[in-house]
Design an enzyme around this catalytic site. Sequence first.
Site, PDB file in Angstrom:
ATOM      1  N   ARG A 153      71.103 102.953 -23.280  1.00  0.00           N
ATOM      2  CA  ARG A 153      71.182 102.593 -22.121  1.00  0.00           C
ATOM      3  C   ARG A 153      71.179 104.111 -20.971  1.00  0.00           C
ATOM      4  O   ARG A 153      71.394 104.877 -21.391  1.00  0.00           O
ATOM      5  CB  ARG A 153      72.721 102.361 -21.823  1.00  0.00           C
ATOM      6  CG  ARG A 153      72.806 101.066 -22.285  1.00  0.00           C
ATOM      7  CD  ARG A 153      72.642  99.709 -21.222  1.00  0.00           C
ATOM      8  NE  ARG A 153      72.743  98.565 -21.550  1.00  0.00           N
ATOM      9  CZ  ARG A 153      71.753  97.842 -22.314  1.00  0.00           C
ATOM     10  NH1 ARG A 153      70.787  98.241 -22.749  1.00  0.00           N
ATOM     11  NH2 ARG A 153      71.966  96.498 -22.821  1.00  0.00           N
ATOM     12  N   HIS A 190      62.173  99.610 -19.058  1.00  0.00           N
ATOM     13  CA  HIS A 190      62.992  98.937 -20.203  1.00  0.00           C
ATOM     14  C   HIS A 190      62.577  97.577 -20.910  1.00  0.00           C
ATOM     15  O   HIS A 190      62.789  96.630 -20.645  1.00  0.00           O
ATOM     16  CB  HIS A 190      64.330  98.493 -19.436  1.00  0.00           C
ATOM     17  CG  HIS A 190      65.601  98.154 -20.073  1.00  0.00           C
ATOM     18  ND1 HIS A 190      66.804  98.336 -19.641  1.00  0.00           N
ATOM     19  CD2 HIS A 190      65.715  97.757 -21.253  1.00  0.00           C
ATOM     20  CE1 HIS A 190      67.911  97.924 -20.272  1.00  0.00           C
ATOM     21  NE2 HIS A 190      66.934  97.679 -21.434  1.00  0.00           N
ATOM     22  N   GLU A 201      68.462 101.673 -12.711  1.00  0.00           N
ATOM     23  CA  GLU A 201      67.309 100.815 -12.833  1.00  0.00           C
ATOM     24  C   GLU A 201      67.386  99.794 -11.656  1.00  0.00           C
ATOM     25  O   GLU A 201      68.416  99.240 -11.341  1.00  0.00           O
ATOM     26  CB  GLU A 201      67.429 100.081 -14.160  1.00  0.00           C
ATOM     27  CG  GLU A 201      67.275 101.037 -15.292  1.00  0.00           C
ATOM     28  CD  GLU A 201      67.385 100.181 -16.720  1.00  0.00           C
ATOM     29  OE1 GLU A 201      67.372  99.277 -16.726  1.00  0.00           O
ATOM     30  OE2 GLU A 201      67.693 101.037 -17.911  1.00  0.00           O
TER      31      GLU A 201
HETATM   32  C1  GLV Z   1      68.783  95.215 -23.823  1.00  0.00           C
HETATM   33  O1  GLV Z   1      68.882  96.231 -23.158  1.00  0.00           O
HETATM   34  C2  GLV Z   1      69.876  94.716 -24.600  1.00  0.00           C
HETATM   35  O2  GLV Z   1      71.060  95.242 -24.776  1.00  0.00           O
HETATM   36  O3  GLV Z   1      69.863  93.922 -25.260  1.00  0.00           O
END
Ligand code: GLV
Length: 313
Positions: free
Chosen positions: A233, A280, A262
């Site tokens: 994250r 991402h 983001e």
């Molecule tokens: C994506 O970022 C997830 O947490 O699945």
Amino acid sequence: MTPSILLTIKIPSSVLATLQAAGEVEQHHGEGDMPPEEILARIGGRQALVCTITNRIDKAIIQAGTDLRVIANIAVGHNNIDVAAARERGILVTNTPGVLTEATADLTWALVLGITRRVGEGERLLRRGEWKGWTLQFMLGSEIRGKQLGIVGYGRIGQAVAARGRAFGMRIAYASRAPQNDPEAEHMPLDRLLATSDIVSLHVPLTDETRHLIDQPALARMKRSAYLINTSRGPVVDEKALAWALKTNIISGAGLDVFEQEPKVEPELLTLENVMLLPHLGSGTVETRTAMADLAVRNVVAVLSGQPPLTPV
Ligand code: GLV
């Protein structure tokens, strides 16, 4: 009575069909995913909410969900949901662990290889028409064999990244709250891991404890020759501090798939060659994203039919 389900994003049609068989599905029809005001306005009277990381499911939404029984997040991370508020109201929260482990570990390695071998930088140069041809000393990267891969957070994804690291001939070190039963990896405190690893890869969930875990002092502890990889994250890393560390060569490079705000990216990072940036994409394969949506839907089906959820948070 037919249950009513609020779905905030588009999901594959085969998976949607399963959800529609479980209840009446209310969807967002505009661009992108459902905005928070719309979720808040439409959550009342719904028994289930299927959402994802871009939906902040806060206390106000949870309180407005008077009939809500389950919130199924299409993601393994669930920092977008106020889980405590849901628990207080007896609402189950589910996520999608397991199904995205391999895809995320693969993408982590795309960043490891991409940044250590200067893949993005090389491609940018070639596309600009600036390549003058092969020379012995041109755009040299850094080898990984025999070096130390330091993994922060040794859950499913961290361990899958480690398995790939072994195949590349790396030594594995990891920092996690409790040592795991892995004789081929060395458990160590974070400070030591930062000071001794050649690649540091982050695989922790975002919590109050891990927010800005990698800040300026942490970056300063790393080797100058080391690389930082983040597919967990964004807020686990202080992005401004990282830009400083990359600009001043406090570390050699970084590979980032996630960002603090983001889709915004710290502008300074966009100007640097020694960072590889991805939008991402960790779990972004057709197979994995379908499996994630499918698992979320199966959690909803289970709860609405009075069964325990498959993957509760
Ligand atoms: C994506 O970022 C997830 O947490 O699945």
